[in-house]
Design a protein around this motif. Sequence first.
Motif, PDB file in Angstrom:
ATOM      1  N   PRO A 156       0.847  -1.243  -0.048  1.00  0.00           N
ATOM      2  CA  PRO A 156      -0.105  -0.088  -0.123  1.00  0.00           C
ATOM      3  C   PRO A 156       0.853   1.338  -0.176  1.00  0.00           C
ATOM      4  CG  PRO A 156      -0.167  -1.288   1.957  1.00  0.00           C
ATOM      5  CD  PRO A 156       0.611  -1.857   1.404  1.00  0.00           C
ATOM      6  N   ALA A 157       0.539   2.282  -0.894  1.00  0.00           N
ATOM      7  CA  ALA A 157       1.081   3.619  -0.874  1.00  0.00           C
ATOM      8  C   ALA A 157       0.129   4.795  -0.973  1.00  0.00           C
ATOM      9  CB  ALA A 157       2.281   3.373  -1.893  1.00  0.00           C
ATOM     10  N   ASN A 158      -0.032   5.749  -0.142  1.00  0.00           N
ATOM     11  CA  ASN A 158      -0.861   6.690  -0.681  1.00  0.00           C
ATOM     12  C   ASN A 158      -2.447   6.213  -1.027  1.00  0.00           C
ATOM     13  OD1 ASN A 158       1.234   8.377  -0.058  1.00  0.00           O
ATOM     14  ND2 ASN A 158       1.916   8.643  -2.120  1.00  0.00           N
ATOM     15  N   GLY A 159      -2.803   5.296  -0.231  1.00  0.00           N
ATOM     16  CA  GLY A 159      -4.375   4.982  -0.467  1.00  0.00           C
ATOM     17  C   GLY A 159      -4.520   3.972  -1.723  1.00  0.00           C
ATOM     18  N   ARG A 160      -3.260   3.683  -2.257  1.00  0.00           N
ATOM     19  CA  ARG A 160      -3.285   2.977  -3.545  1.00  0.00           C
ATOM     20  C   ARG A 160      -2.404   1.738  -3.527  1.00  0.00           C
ATOM     21  NH1 ARG A 160      -1.185   5.589  -8.491  1.00  0.00           N
ATOM     22  NH2 ARG A 160       0.621   5.897  -7.055  1.00  0.00           N
ATOM     23  N   ILE A 161      -2.542   0.629  -4.109  1.00  0.00           N
ATOM     24  CA  ILE A 161      -1.658  -0.562  -4.023  1.00  0.00           C
ATOM     25  C   ILE A 161      -0.915  -0.751  -5.143  1.00  0.00           C
ATOM     26  CG2 ILE A 161      -1.860  -3.061  -4.246  1.00  0.00           C
ATOM     27  CD1 ILE A 161      -3.160  -1.994  -1.584  1.00  0.00           C
ATOM     28  N   ILE A 162       0.494  -0.656  -5.056  1.00  0.00           N
ATOM     29  CA  ILE A 162       1.435  -0.519  -5.795  1.00  0.00           C
ATOM     30  C   ILE A 162       2.304  -1.848  -5.966  1.00  0.00           C
ATOM     31  CG2 ILE A 162       1.480   2.145  -6.169  1.00  0.00           C
ATOM     32  CD1 ILE A 162       4.214   1.917  -4.640  1.00  0.00           C
ATOM     33  N   LYS A 163       3.066  -1.997  -6.996  1.00  0.00           N
ATOM     34  CA  LYS A 163       3.980  -3.116  -7.177  1.00  0.00           C
ATOM     35  C   LYS A 163       5.147  -2.759  -6.404  1.00  0.00           C
ATOM     36  CE  LYS A 163       2.204  -5.170 -11.200  1.00  0.00           C
ATOM     37  NZ  LYS A 163       2.162  -5.251 -12.557  1.00  0.00           N
ATOM     38  N   THR A 164       5.815  -3.588  -5.487  1.00  0.00           N
ATOM     39  CA  THR A 164       7.064  -3.374  -4.737  1.00  0.00           C
ATOM     40  C   THR A 164       8.181  -3.066  -6.029  1.00  0.00           C
ATOM     41  OG1 THR A 164       7.602  -5.634  -4.376  1.00  0.00           O
ATOM     42  CG2 THR A 164       5.826  -4.621  -2.834  1.00  0.00           C
ATOM     43  N   ALA A 165       9.179  -2.596  -5.312  1.00  0.00           N
ATOM     44  CA  ALA A 165      10.460  -2.336  -5.939  1.00  0.00           C
ATOM     45  C   ALA A 165      11.355  -3.693  -6.175  1.00  0.00           C
ATOM     46  CB  ALA A 165      11.535  -1.381  -5.234  1.00  0.00           C
ATOM     47  N   GLU A 166      11.099  -4.491  -4.852  1.00  0.00           N
ATOM     48  CA  GLU A 166      11.568  -5.993  -4.747  1.00  0.00           C
ATOM     49  C   GLU A 166      11.038  -6.811  -5.940  1.00  0.00           C
ATOM     50  OE1 GLU A 166      12.363  -9.096  -1.475  1.00  0.00           O
ATOM     51  OE2 GLU A 166      10.411  -7.991  -1.364  1.00  0.00           O
ATOM     52  N   TYR A 167       9.447  -6.672  -6.199  1.00  0.00           N
ATOM     53  CA  TYR A 167       8.894  -7.465  -7.376  1.00  0.00           C
ATOM     54  C   TYR A 167       9.289  -7.023  -8.688  1.00  0.00           C
ATOM     55  CZ  TYR A 167       5.374  -8.299 -10.939  1.00  0.00           C
ATOM     56  OH  TYR A 167       4.586  -8.769 -11.897  1.00  0.00           O
ATOM     57  N   ARG A 168       9.654  -5.524  -9.001  1.00  0.00           N
ATOM     58  CA  ARG A 168       9.909  -4.997 -10.230  1.00  0.00           C
ATOM     59  C   ARG A 168      11.563  -5.617 -10.386  1.00  0.00           C
ATOM     60  NH1 ARG A 168       7.454  -0.583  -8.082  1.00  0.00           N
ATOM     61  NH2 ARG A 168       9.344   0.598  -8.054  1.00  0.00           N
ATOM     62  N   LYS A 169      12.224  -5.450  -9.565  1.00  0.00           N
ATOM     63  CA  LYS A 169      13.781  -6.029  -9.809  1.00  0.00           C
ATOM     64  C   LYS A 169      13.762  -7.499 -10.073  1.00  0.00           C
ATOM     65  CE  LYS A 169      18.007  -6.119  -7.599  1.00  0.00           C
ATOM     66  NZ  LYS A 169      18.631  -7.198  -8.389  1.00  0.00           N
ATOM     67  N   PHE A 170      13.026  -8.024  -9.205  1.00  0.00           N
ATOM     68  CA  PHE A 170      13.138  -9.797  -9.601  1.00  0.00           C
ATOM     69  C   PHE A 170      12.729  -9.875 -11.018  1.00  0.00           C
ATOM     70  CE2 PHE A 170      10.463 -13.562  -9.297  1.00  0.00           C
ATOM     71  CZ  PHE A 170      11.573 -14.653  -8.964  1.00  0.00           C
ATOM     72  N   LEU A 171      11.430  -9.249 -11.689  1.00  0.00           N
ATOM     73  CA  LEU A 171      10.824  -9.559 -12.687  1.00  0.00           C
ATOM     74  C   LEU A 171      11.798  -8.998 -13.747  1.00  0.00           C
ATOM     75  CD1 LEU A 171       8.290 -10.619 -13.915  1.00  0.00           C
ATOM     76  CD2 LEU A 171       7.396  -8.305 -13.983  1.00  0.00           C
ATOM     77  N   ALA A 172      12.313  -7.998 -13.606  1.00  0.00           N
ATOM     78  CA  ALA A 172      13.458  -7.510 -14.724  1.00  0.00           C
ATOM     79  C   ALA A 172      14.646  -8.437 -14.637  1.00  0.00           C
ATOM     80  CB  ALA A 172      13.826  -6.064 -14.017  1.00  0.00           C
ATOM     81  N   ASP A 173      14.978  -8.857 -13.608  1.00  0.00           N
ATOM     82  CA  ASP A 173      16.304  -9.821 -13.595  1.00  0.00           C
ATOM     83  C   ASP A 173      15.719 -10.998 -14.271  1.00  0.00           C
ATOM     84  OD1 ASP A 173      17.827  -8.153 -12.026  1.00  0.00           O
ATOM     85  OD2 ASP A 173      17.651  -9.147 -10.026  1.00  0.00           O
ATOM     86  N   LEU A 174      14.750 -11.838 -14.085  1.00  0.00           N
ATOM     87  CA  LEU A 174      14.259 -12.943 -14.660  1.00  0.00           C
ATOM     88  C   LEU A 174      14.133 -12.856 -16.227  1.00  0.00           C
ATOM     89  CD1 LEU A 174      11.610 -14.575 -12.825  1.00  0.00           C
ATOM     90  CD2 LEU A 174      13.650 -15.605 -13.109  1.00  0.00           C
ATOM     91  N   ALA A 175      13.635 -11.397 -16.621  1.00  0.00           N
ATOM     92  CA  ALA A 175      13.318 -11.218 -18.278  1.00  0.00           C
ATOM     93  C   ALA A 175      14.593 -10.971 -18.864  1.00  0.00           C
ATOM     94  CB  ALA A 175      12.317 -10.009 -18.152  1.00  0.00           C
TER      95      ALA A 175
END
Length: 128
Positions: free
Chosen positions: A27-46
């Motif tokens: 959660p961030a500012n009343g919204r749900i966002i993707k974590t930096a950890e998730y974005r980094k993991f996905l980018a590493d795999l890809a």
Amino acid sequence: MAIKKGPMFVALTWCGRAVTKNRMHTPANGRIIKTAEYRKFLADLAMSWRGRRPPVPLRPYVAEVTVCVGKLTDPQNLVFLILDALELAKIVEKDRYLARLTLDVRPAHGRGVADQIEVLVYQPEKAT
């Protein structure tokens, strides 16, 4: 019914610290966002798989996934992220074209050992 491997297949491997879908959003500012950890993991795999891209994205496709992760990691939660990484690396067109998925879980490893993900992606042989 056994599915035979077609002429196009891609074998992929990855080692590192896996992120499961449980740590995908925050959660961030009343919204749900993707974590930096998730974005980094996905980018590493890809990124690690991008060089193995077939001439055209596979569709339909079969994915055979083998994982070796820590005792506290739920291996089924990795499947969603692995399919996203295959799509981001342009190995498959969309995850909706998945014809079959198999998940093989190897025994859990100890602390300090890297998680391992192996994926075999191929087009099923056309029925004649």
